[in-house]
Write an enzyme that holds these catalytic residues in place. Structure first.
Site, PDB file in Angstrom:
ATOM      1  N   HIS A   1      60.970  54.448  62.537  1.00  0.00           N
ATOM      2  CA  HIS A   1      62.072  53.948  61.729  1.00  0.00           C
ATOM      3  C   HIS A   1      62.409  52.521  62.165  1.00  0.00           C
ATOM      4  CE1 HIS A   1      65.377  54.393  58.981  1.00  0.00           C
ATOM      5  NE2 HIS A   1      66.272  54.118  59.906  1.00  0.00           N
TER       6      HIS A   1
ATOM      7  N   HIS B   1      65.097  45.893  56.570  1.00  0.00           N
ATOM      8  CA  HIS B   1      65.444  47.297  56.359  1.00  0.00           C
ATOM      9  C   HIS B   1      66.224  47.425  55.060  1.00  0.00           C
ATOM     10  CE1 HIS B   1      66.762  51.296  56.865  1.00  0.00           C
ATOM     11  NE2 HIS B   1      67.905  51.069  57.497  1.00  0.00           N
TER      12      HIS B   1
ATOM     13  N   CYS C   1      69.288  56.036  54.461  1.00  0.00           N
ATOM     14  CA  CYS C   1      68.054  55.331  54.833  1.00  0.00           C
ATOM     15  C   CYS C   1      66.808  56.183  54.678  1.00  0.00           C
ATOM     16  CB  CYS C   1      68.150  54.855  56.271  1.00  0.00           C
ATOM     17  SG  CYS C   1      69.731  54.103  56.675  1.00  0.00           S
TER      18      CYS C   1
ATOM     19  N   HIS D   1      60.389  67.194   8.367  1.00  0.00           N
ATOM     20  CA  HIS D   1      59.596  67.255   7.132  1.00  0.00           C
ATOM     21  C   HIS D   1      59.865  68.556   6.382  1.00  0.00           C
ATOM     22  CE1 HIS D   1      57.136  69.447  10.052  1.00  0.00           C
ATOM     23  NE2 HIS D   1      56.528  70.032   9.033  1.00  0.00           N
TER      24      HIS D   1
ATOM     25  N   SER E   1      23.927  63.392  -1.189  1.00  0.00           N
ATOM     26  CA  SER E   1      22.871  64.364  -1.465  1.00  0.00           C
ATOM     27  C   SER E   1      22.879  65.458  -0.410  1.00  0.00           C
ATOM     28  CB  SER E   1      21.524  63.650  -1.540  1.00  0.00           C
ATOM     29  OG  SER E   1      20.511  64.529  -1.981  1.00  0.00           O
TER      30      SER E   1
END
Length: 2038
Positions: free
Chosen positions: A672, A711, A537, A2021, A979
């Site tokens: 609890h 619960h 629990c 690769h 340019s």
């Protein structure tokens, strides 16, 4: 210190209080590391020195981890022994003294400023450390030494005192009003008169001002104070003294024991000091030990006169007018001392507290909760959850039908079976809802996943969204340092799903607990640790505690913690119910007197945690702070499941100590509170004890959320639900009401009002205490005895954010599906409408920098929230999935500049500003004039600016803009500049440095100013193509003008003198414009500068481009060095700008790029648009004159984002983060689908009947549909039934129907199963009761027969019923045959509930005519015209086709027309066999219809008797009356359709003259008996769970070779075939993933459907098998989306060229047509033994063994890539040690298009058969035979990686032995064969591989793969072949090595490293280690290879010379992304080597 001022250090006696002091020390220690260390060391010293003491002393201390714990023991009680008092007051004084020494080091001075030391009684002991404290470090050491002395002194006094009197009580009293001497005399007289022994007599120990302290045994003191005449009437006080002091007789030996023997004691004392408090303050001591003995003697044996001490001190200090008294710790004599000192007229200042210190900004050890999410009963999010709490809702309900059938398990009282006496639980509404596509999980895998895992995935993502987690390029948290903690303690889903779904490749990861946390890390690509926790629990509290511990230890930087609980397994209820912990009456009744147990519940929750300081630094929203957490166990409880209040209280106190808080600081306790009879009182008792001494009048409020939502015992309501509630309390500032209150409380509770504990029944304000945070204590305990606790604080952050200087902001949202896309937008829009005051900058920051981004994207730029709302409302269209496009930086040329062109960015962008300033600085250093005002000032005067200033300003602007883009992650793929812009492009590409580019532009401009006359030339823009412009210029009389720029396909620029240009413009018909430039650039006017400019340019460095440059001079891409140089720059200045050519060069190399213009305004964008016509959304301009810069930037970012660009949003917002807030925006809009299975109990698991017989399990529904195994409720209703073939009734049906002497299930069984199943469903879900005659079967189709050979005698028939359409009364029924994990699709039909009366009415209109025809056939037969058959003859003839048992033989007489096209019969039905149960008896159904089968198969005119007509379906079956046994019926059959291979019949059944049944369109197809035999007797050994397709009856045709040189233009006639291919691909993907075809949209990513590399191979193989087209497994990479597949494979009716056809022709030239067009060929069932040539040349038979538990070895050859039939010899690549070619799926395509086939291991699916007896030789035999079958002619090219390389060599040997030539061989990273077997090393090899592979998720293996790897290791270790003869060797061999060894992967595994060292396995390279036979199949790969280790390494002995290549990777990295690769490059080189001539 001033000479007239003196400091006094005062140390009080042992009776002073330590309470406040010890708390203050520990509070300060939280931020002072040395102080924490000292307290830890002091604790250790005390504990060490008390270990051997007697029990009284040890017990007085008890167990304590730190001094604060010890203090807690005596905070409210008395220490009757006194040792704890002594330790604690000493600790306070030592700690304060050290703090003062740190704060004011002069206190340790030894000169005239040395302080005076005053010690009262035991204070002398604390004072003594100063004598040796020249430094702080020495003081620290001395304090610890004296602590040990104090422990021994306490022991001495305790033992001595107890020897006189061993009882509790005070050993000291203060007496007032009597002088010391008078008191002594009175004591002596009285004690003598009472006969008290001298040794026990009380004595005067301390004398003060008007008081004296007497010390003695408690009983003596009691007698004296009550009876002594001189004392009894005087005022007196009991003192906290519990042992003798100042009155003890001590010897030298006693003092030596107390002082000890430390070497520090011998330290000589050179200081001159006075010990005030000693009889002789000025005594001199040789060593520190001497001084300590004297002090101990004084404190133990000598009386003390405090007045005398103070008077002496005052007298000595008479010359000091100012005194500074520092009380080192509390001292009750301080006021007396200061009063005496003041009385002499001195000024006395007093410091009676700790030295000043700077308080920390935050207390350390705090953990911030920055994100949360949860869902549970009645709530899908935390807001809804809060509403449940505030409404005091009790969400308990009866267990819903979708979990399981409660009636099967519920009993009012328990019996011996699996029963529950509770009906209740608290449940989530839709626990099966899951967005599988978001997480790339196929429906097939999703259904197997634990629903808790699914829900945890979603809540984790939602919590991460709240936390602002982003996985962008810049990340606040390193993914390698993010951990996951997941609480779980049951495997319910495995129990629920296993017997329904069986085992699958995804079963393990679906239900195994470790995957709950592991899947989170996998999904989010985190590399931190993952933990799956089970502490019953308290699992959540435990997970949070461990997460906090990990964060505080700096092991991780962020943690996700939480848990999930979804209950649905009835046996959990039954076991808990029987244990008595569940309430039979409803929900948890927390705190109440009627509490009777708890109520089970669902809940899921997640929180995101960071260290508090990190969360603040990351600008996170801090929802709450975990001040401390802890866990312990109730080891002393009465039973393991019983909570212990004392253990809980200990945990509370320990945690508060760690947090530096007290019980007074707690505002609320979330308990609890399960409502159990034992747990609640124990918990409340612990709290009562904790809060019993609170000093605040405010009550402690307590509550428990379980009264609302139950619960969820195993995982979270015990933790995460409570935690979410607590966080919401901080957020909402409300103390919520307690559900179920007011109510009478549990009678076992202590009186709560007396301890000020309150349980609220109404909400109230959660008020904040003054100057401290609100604090909540959250408590959990678990069923296994554990306790867990969390202390929460709120975080007050009221900082007001300033406004963001940017005025426009980009807001985005993204998703993975269109539904989510629209949902996300709608949720955002709704939120904005509800929060109109939200700042737009915060919305932008949250949606961009603090979110994870997905492919389907929306982006918009706005300046206000209202504008954002409007734009969201206006956009309703779908958005395609974004695909990242290359970005082109387009730099503008000159002419578009304007004043202040970068002013807004200069003011608001640090990156831009810093870059611009740097450029300006560099230019200033090169003596160029200033130009910054052109960029930064809008009022700058442009007319005064020279070309030099303008060009430098434009260049600087563009460089600054490029830097800004790159800083946020936008990197160009290519650059181009017009340019002047080309200079910026060259800088950004890396060709020119910043200094060089500014130098060149500046110097060129200076040359122009010096050599060129201003305003003498001009430039004219003309709207004409360049060819027309050129022709126009050629036609001029004076062709001095020239083309300067080719801007677009219809725009050019002409340069020339002003006169010529003016004249030219007048003659132009085209539109033109004179440009505002002072020179004619790119014209002859530039000629005078070229030579000098080239010389200047020769001095700069031209580097190789890092980014390709599209040269406007060359009209080509440049990506290598050598092109750009001084000459190029001169030519670029003079020659035309070919902008069009450069654009076309980009277009030819980059597909559909984004054009991002970088310059003062939009100029080049129009050129791009006119030339290339890209989509408008892909032409962007950074700046736009007249538009705010952040608006134009925002538009660019929006478009880039929508086109898939990865923008570094966090970097974008970082400079402004102090002005930004993270908002709690709506969470992701999930695209949810249902994945749920209802648990159904099998017959043998149901509760047995009770003795009274009232409760029994239900009998079979039907013999053919016996039990329900799955029930999913509407709207996604599905009910699954099973029927065992071994059931006697079912077995009789099959055995009684034999085809070709094999038992075959009759077709009528399927009708019965379907009707029975639908009847059950209708009765279950419909209010009306429907009877059988109302059900109609339609479109029944049978795909394959059900036989024992298919599934065995213990197989099952599975019937599945699902909705069949929009009508609630129509159902689809499907049948499968199942055995274990294997299932086969048998067929399907539709069943509709109809009105029987309407059917009968329709029949009645025509039945007369049909009945008349029956009479005619009967009459014709009786007259001899037709055939009249008795049953014996009919069934005898029919036996040639089918043999029936007697139960089926119901025809009494048959009448057949002469042409066998019609027939009639009289039928009398038999009663069904005993023990069977039917809705529509298969015996009757078969008997009534099988006359049609007789007519079709027994027709004498049939041409072939080698075939059989098999019934495979019908159109419809209707019936209005249930037949009765024993009653005669007439049946009539008519053949209504007869084609070459099929016959269709109609069957009518009459009851007298009434038509009661009709079977229409009964279809038979003709099958060759040979095929039928195979079909009936074939066995399929697949071990997968997917349905197998029916056998394919026809052969594929081999396509003819295509002449690829011929170009053919024709309309494709293959559209129908293409449609079939596409349809097959999509259907197979749907089937394999479990996805719905309706969900396949064009933007659906295949990976999102859950297709991984292994599944891709399966799909590709099936597609090839079904269509004949070679689909490569890499299709998931080549075609990532469904739309890509449709575009490639959709039907085409366009002109095509055959050499570009996308279909892949078969191997037809040098490869056998045996492979045909199939890319995946399987070779089944090779011989059960293979022949191997041993080293000696003898022939050895290797028996594979029967191993009936695994399939037979099988070779599978799959086309991986390339084009078969292209003239290239195929390359066969054998699988590595994993056995699967999935390893090679990441290989990029080879340009050569060589066909590459992958060969799976023959033992891939049966690794247990791969024994060492089979070995490499046996495995290779399978491959060799398959290759020779596939390619009967020609040479081979082979290769393999790892173990595949060894197999490739052996295949080469075997092919050579068969006279087949291997042309080339490629061996990838495999050692050469060993000359001997490495004994006992295979186990270490596997240990090595396990260690190295577990670090890389890509190599994590399944059990089967693991078995195969172990087998290949063993096979390699025992493989010792002969070398190939020279004539047998391949022409060319290439070997590719991994340069790195795998030892780095092992380094972190200390256990493995020790094992390697123990076995002597080398980890470093040594000469020829690669050929060392002592190294096994893995160990050779451990060391890194040197250059000398990259040769053939022994392979030359086997294959001769070889080309040796290598790559920088280790063995496992070679085929994986990131390194593959490199492998591709080496393989390409190997292929080139293979193809070299010679």
């Amino acid at each position: 210190m001033a000479p007239n001022k003196k400091t006094i250090l005062l140390f009080g006696d042992q009776t002073d209080s330590w309470v406040d002091g010890i708390d203050r020390l520990y509070q300060d220690a939280a931020s002072i590391p040395w102080l924490q260390s000292f307290l830890d060391d002091l604790t250790h010293t005390f504990k060490t020195h008390t270990v051997g003491m007697d029990a009284v002393l040890r017990n007085s201390l008890g167990d304590f981890a730190n001094l604060q714990e010890l203090a807690e023991k005596y905070r409210y009680t008395t220490d009757d022994v006194g040792m704890a008092q002594a330790f604690l007051i000493y600790a306070v004084r030592a700690g304060i003294l050290l703090k003062w020494a740190k704060y004011e080091p002069s206190l340790l001075s030894t000169d005239e400023n040395q302080p005076e030391w005053v010690g009262i009684s035991g204070g002398l002991i604390s004072l003594s450390v100063l004598a040796v404290a020249e430094t702080f470090e020495k003081l620290y050491e001395a304090c610890l030494e004296v602590a040990g002395l104090l422990a021994r002194l306490c022991r001495f006094t305790s033992v001595k005192s107890r020897s006189m009197e061993d009882r509790s009580g005070a050993w000291g009293w203060t007496v007032l009003g009597i002088g010391a001497n008078e008191l002594r005399n009175a004591l002596d007289q009285y004690q003598q008169s009472m006969g008290i022994p001298p040794i026990k007599r009380a004595q005067v120990a301390v004398t003060g001002h008007r008081w004296n302290t007497i010390v003695g045994p408690p009983s003596i003191l009691q007698l004296i104070v009550k009876e002594c005449p001189a004392i009894r009437s005087l005022p007196k006080n009991e003192l906290n003294i519990h042992a003798l002091q100042h009155t003890v007789v001590t010897s030298r030996a006693d003092l030596d024991y107390i002082v000890g023997d430390s070497t520090l004691l011998s330290q000589p004392l050179s200081l001159t000091f006075t010990l005030w408090g000693m009889d002789d303050p000025r005594a001199h001591y040789t060593t520190w030990g001497d001084m300590l003995r004297a002090i101990c003697s004084q404190a133990l044996s000598r009386p003390l006169d405090i007045t005398h001490v103070v008077d002496q001190l005052s007298s000595k200090l008479r010359s000091f007018p100012q005194l500074d008294v520092k009380s080192i710790g509390p001292c009750s004599h301080l006021s007396y001392l200061t009063n005496v000192l003041k009385s002499a007229g001195r000024t006395v200042s007093v410091a009676d507290d700790h030295p000043p210190s700077t308080p920390p900004k935050q207390l350390p050890g705090r953990i911030a909760i920055v994100g949360m999410a949860g869902r549970g009963p009645g709530s899908d999010n935390v807001e809804e959850f809060w509403n449940v709490i505030m409404s005091k809702l009790d969400l308990c309900e009866e267990i819903p039908e979708d979990r399981f059938n409660l009636s099967e398990f519920y009993r009012s009282k328990h019996d011996s079976g699996c029963t529950t006496t509770t009906k209740f639980g608290c449940f989530m509404d839709k626990p099966g809802h899951f967005d599988n596509r978001f997480f790339h999980i196929s429906p097939r895998e999703a259904l197997l996943m634990d629903p808790g895992h699914r829900q945890f995935l979603m809540t984790t993502y939602e919590a991460l969204e709240m936390a602002g987690y982003s996985d962008g390029a810049t990340r606040a948290v390193d993914p390698a340092r993010i951990a996951t903690f997941f609480g779980q303690c049951n495997d319910d889903w495995h129990d629920v799903s296993h017997h329904t779904l069986g085992c699958d490749a995804y079963t393990l990861q679906g239900v195994q607990r470790a995957f709950g946390a592991g899947r989170i890390a996998f999904q989010f690509k985190w590399e931190g640790p993952t933990y799956s926790l089970d502490s019953a629990c308290a699992s959540t509290a435990s997970s949070i505690h461990l997460a906090c511990t990990s964060l505080l230890a700096k092991e991780t930087d962020m943690a996700v913690a939480g848990a999930a609980n979804v209950v649905g397994y009835p046996h959990s209820w039954t076991s808990l119910s029987k244990s008595g912990v569940l309430s039979d009456t409803g929900n948890c009744k927390t705190f109440r007197d009627d509490a009777d147990g708890y109520c089970r519940a669902d809940f899921v929750g997640t929180v995101v945690l960071k260290r508090l300081e990190d969360a603040i630094a990351h600008n996170d929203n801090i929802l709450a702070v975990v001040a401390a957490s802890g866990r312990n166990h109730s080891g002393n409880s009465s039973s393991i499941t019983t909570s212990d209040a004392k253990a809980q209280e200990k945990l509370y106190r320990k945690m508060m100590h760690n947090a530096r808080v007290s019980p007074n600081d707690i505002s609320y306790v979330e308990m609890h509170g399960t409502g159990t009879k034992v747990g609640d009182p124990a918990e409340m008792g612990a709290l009562a004890s904790l809060f019993s001494h609170r000093r605040t009048p405010k009550p402690v409020v307590v509550g428990g959320v379980k009264a609302n939502v139950g619960h969820s015992e195993s995982k979270q309501a015990a933790g995460v639900a409570s935690l979410l509630k607590c966080i919401m309390m901080f957020q909402k500032n409300i103390l919520p009401p307690q559900a179920g209150m007011p109510h009478a409380l549990n009678p076992n509770f202590p009186p709560l009002s007396e301890i000020n504990i309150e349980i609220p029944s109404e909400p109230s304000t959660f008020e904040s205490p003054v100057s401290q945070p609100r604090r909540i204590l959250l408590n959990n305990f678990d069923a296994a005895g554990g306790n867990a606790c969390i202390l929460l604080e709120d975080f007050g952050n009221n900082m007001v954010k300033k406004s963001d200087p940017r005025v426009h902001h980009t807001v985005v949202t993204s998703s993975r599906t269109q539904a989510s896309y629209h949902g996300n937008k709608a949720k955002l829009l709704q939120w904005l409408r509800q929060n109109p005051g939200a700042r737009i900058e915060d919305v932008a920051y949250t949606t961009t920098a603090r979110r994870t981004h997905h492919p389907i994207r929306f982006a918009v730029t706005a300046s206000s929230t209202q504008e954002l709302i409007s734009k969201l409302e206006a956009d309703t269209a779908d958005s395609p999935a974004a695909k990242e496009s290359p970005v082109v930086f387009v730099f503008t040329g000159q002419g578009s500049h304007y004043a202040g062109m970068g002013s807004e960015l200069y003011e608001t962008s640090p990156v831009f500003r810093e870059t611009v300033n740097l450029c300006a600085t560099i230019c200033e250093e090169q003596n160029f004039p200033p130009f910054l005002d052109l960029i930064t000032q809008s009022d700058s005067e442009m007319s005064d600016k020279t070309t030099l200033e303008v060009q430098l300003a434009v260049l600087t602007l563009e460089i600054g803009l490029a830097a800004l883009w790159r800083s946020i992650g936008i990197q160009p793929s290519v650059v181009i500049g017009h340019s002047l812009g080309e200079y910026a492009a060259l800088h950004v590409s890396g060709v020119l440095s910043l200094a060089d580019v500014l130098y060149l532009v500046g110097q060129r401009a200076l040359l122009i100013l010096q050599r060129c006359e201003v305003n003498t030339s001009a430039m004219l823009s003309v709207a004409m193509p360049v060819t027309d412009t050129h022709a126009f210029l050629e036609a001029q009389a004076d062709p001095s003008c020239e083309i300067a720029c080719v801007n677009s396909t219809n725009a050019s620029v002409i340069s020339g003198s002003i006169e010529n240009i003016t004249e030219l413009q007048a003659g132009l018909k085209a539109r033109s414009k004179m440009l505002s430039v002072p020179y004619g650039f790119h014209s002859s006017q530039m000629d005078p500068i070229l030579a000098d400019y080239a010389a200047l340019a020769g001095g700069v460095t031209f580097s190789e481009p890092k980014i390709p440059v599209a040269s406007t001079l060359l009209a080509s891409l440049v990506d290598t060095s050598g092109t750009f140089h001084a000459g190029y720059m001169a030519r670029q200045c003079r020659q035309p700008v070919n902008f069009v050519g450069a654009l076309e060069a980009i277009q030819s190399n980059y597909s559909d790029p984004i054009w991002l213009e970088i310059g003062p305004s939009q100029v080049c964008s129009s050129f791009v648009r006119a030339t290339l016509s890209p989509p408008p959304s892909k032409i962007l301009s950074t700046l736009d004159k007249g538009t705010n810069a952040w608006l134009s930037l925002g538009k660019c970012m929006s478009s880039l984002y929508k086109h898939g660009a990865t923008i570094d949003w966090l970097a974008l917002h970082q400079p402004y983060v102090d002005n930004l807030s993270l908002l709690n925006l709506p969470t992701y809009a999930w695209d949810l689908k249902e994945f749920w299975i209802r648990y159904t109990e099998t017959k043998d698991q149901l509760p047995t009947s009770t003795t009274n017989g009232h409760e029994t399990f239900k009998a079979n529904i039907s013999t053919c549909a016996q039990q329900v195994v799955e029930h999913i409720s509407p709207p996604n209703m599905k009910v699954t039934f099973r029927a065992s073939l071994s059931d006697p009734g079912f077995k009789a049906l099959i055995d009684g129907h034999r085809l070709r002497d094999r038992s075959v299930c009759p077709g009528s069984v399927f009708s019965e199963a379907g009707l029975a199943a639908v009847t059950y469903v209708l009765q279950l879900h419909h209010s009306k009761s429907l009877k059988l005659p109302a059900l109609v079967l339609r479109n029944l189709s049978l795909k394959r027969p059900l036989t024992y050979d298919l599934v065995g005698p213990d197989g099952e028939l599975i019937t599945v019923v699902a909705p069949g359409g929009s009508s609630n009364d129509t159902f689809k029924v499907a049948w499968k045959a199942s055995k274990g994990n294997v299932s086969y699709s048998l067929g399907d039909c539709m069943v509709a509930a109809c009105d029987g009366q309407l059917i009968q009415a329709r029949w009645d209109k025509v039945s007369y005519f049909i009945r008349s025809r029956v009479d005619e056939i009967v009459a014709s037969s009786k007259s001899g015209i037709s055939h009249r058959l008795q049953p014996q003859i009919l069934y005898g003839l029919f036996a040639n086709t089918v043999k029936y048992d007697a139960a089926f033989k119901c025809i009494q007489e048959a009448y057949i027309s002469s042409d066998f096209q019609e027939a009639a019969a009289v039928i009398v039905l038999n009663s069904d066999p005993v023990g069977t149960k039917f809705v529509a008896s298969p015996y009757w159904g078969e008997s009534l219809v099988h006359l049609a089968g007789f007519v079709v198969n027994s027709n004498p005119s049939r041409q072939s008797h080698d075939t059989t007509f098999m019934m495979d379906g019908f159109e419809s079956f209707e019936q209005t009356v249930i037949p009765e046994p024993g009653k005669p019926y007439h049946t009539y059959v008519r053949v209504t359709g007869n084609e070459s291979a099929s016959v269709v019949c109609d069957v009518y059944i009459f009851d007298d003259d009434k038509l009661i049944m009709h079977c229409a369109g009964l279809h038979f197809h003709e099958v060759e008996n040979a095929v039928l035999d195979q079909l009936l007797g074939g066995t399929n050994t697949s071990n997968t769970t997917r349905d197998q397709p029916a056998p394919i009856m026809s052969r594929k045709e081999v396509p003819k070779p295509v002449d690829t040189t011929e170009k053919v233009e024709a309309v494709s006639n293959d559209s129908q075939s293409d449609a079939h291919v596409l349809d097959s691909i999509l259907k197979i993907i749907s089937k394999e993933t479990g996805s719905d075809l309706a969900d396949f949209q064009d933007d659906t990513l295949i990976a999102d459907l859950g297709v991984d590399s292994i599944m891709a191979i399966e799909i590709a193989s099936q597609v090839t098998e079904e269509t004949g087209m070679d689909l490569l497994p890499s299709f998931i990479i080549d075609y990532p989306a469904i739309g890509d597949l449709r575009r490639v494979f959709a039907p085409k009716s366009t002109h095509i060229s055959l050499d570009n056809d996308l279909s892949r022709p078969s191997l037809v030239d040098d490869t056998s047509q045996a492979l045909q067009s199939s890319g995946s060929e399987s070779f089944d069932q090779p011989p059960t033994s293979v022949t191997s040539t041993s080293d000696s040349g003898s022939i050895v038979k290797i028996d594979l063994g029967p191993d009936v538990d695994s399939p037979a070895p099988k070779i599978k050859i799959t086309l991986l890539q390339g084009r078969p039939g292209n003239g290239r010899t195929p390359f066969y690549l054998i699988a590595d040690g994993t056995g699967t070619i999935a390893t090679y799926i990441h290989l990029p395509q080879f340009k050569s298009q060589i066909p590459i086939y992958g060969i799976d291991s023959p033992f891939l699916r049966c690794p247990t058969r791969f024994t060492t007896d089979v070995g490499i030789t046996g495995a290779a035999r399978f491959i060799t035979e398959a290759l020779m079958k596939a390619q009967p002619e020609g040479t081979f090219v082979l290769g393999g990686f790892s173990g595949g390389a060894m197999l490739a060599y052996e295949v080469c040997r075997q092919l050579a032995a068969a006279n087949r030539k291997v042309d080339s061989l490629m061996l990838i990273d495999m050692c050469s064969p060993r000359s001997k077997t490495v004994e006992d090393k295979n186990d270490i090899g596997w240990a090595i591989f396990e260690s190295i592979s577990r670090q890389n998720g890509l190599w994590r293996s399944t059990d089967m793969t693991r078995q195969h790897l172990q087998a290949i290791f063993a096979a390699v270790a025992t493989y010792h072949p002969q070398p190939l003869k020279a004539s047998e060797r391949p022409k060319r061999t290439a070997i590719i090595w991994a340069e790195k060894g795998m030892i780095d992967r092992c380094a972190g595994d200390s256990e493995l490293m020790q094992k390697l060292a123990k076995r002597g396995i080398p980890t470093e390279p040594y000469p020829k280690f690669m050929e060392d036979s002592e190294l096994g199949p893995v160990a050779w790969g451990l060391p890194h290879k040197t250059k000398n280790d990259l040769g053939p390494n022994g392979w030359e002995r086997y294959v001769g010379d070889a080309l040796c290549l290598s790559m920088p990777a280790d063995h496992l990295e070679m085929p994986m992304p990131g390194h593959v690769h490199l492998l591709h490059e080496k393989m390409t080189r190997a292929f080139e080597f293979f193809n070299e001539a010679g």
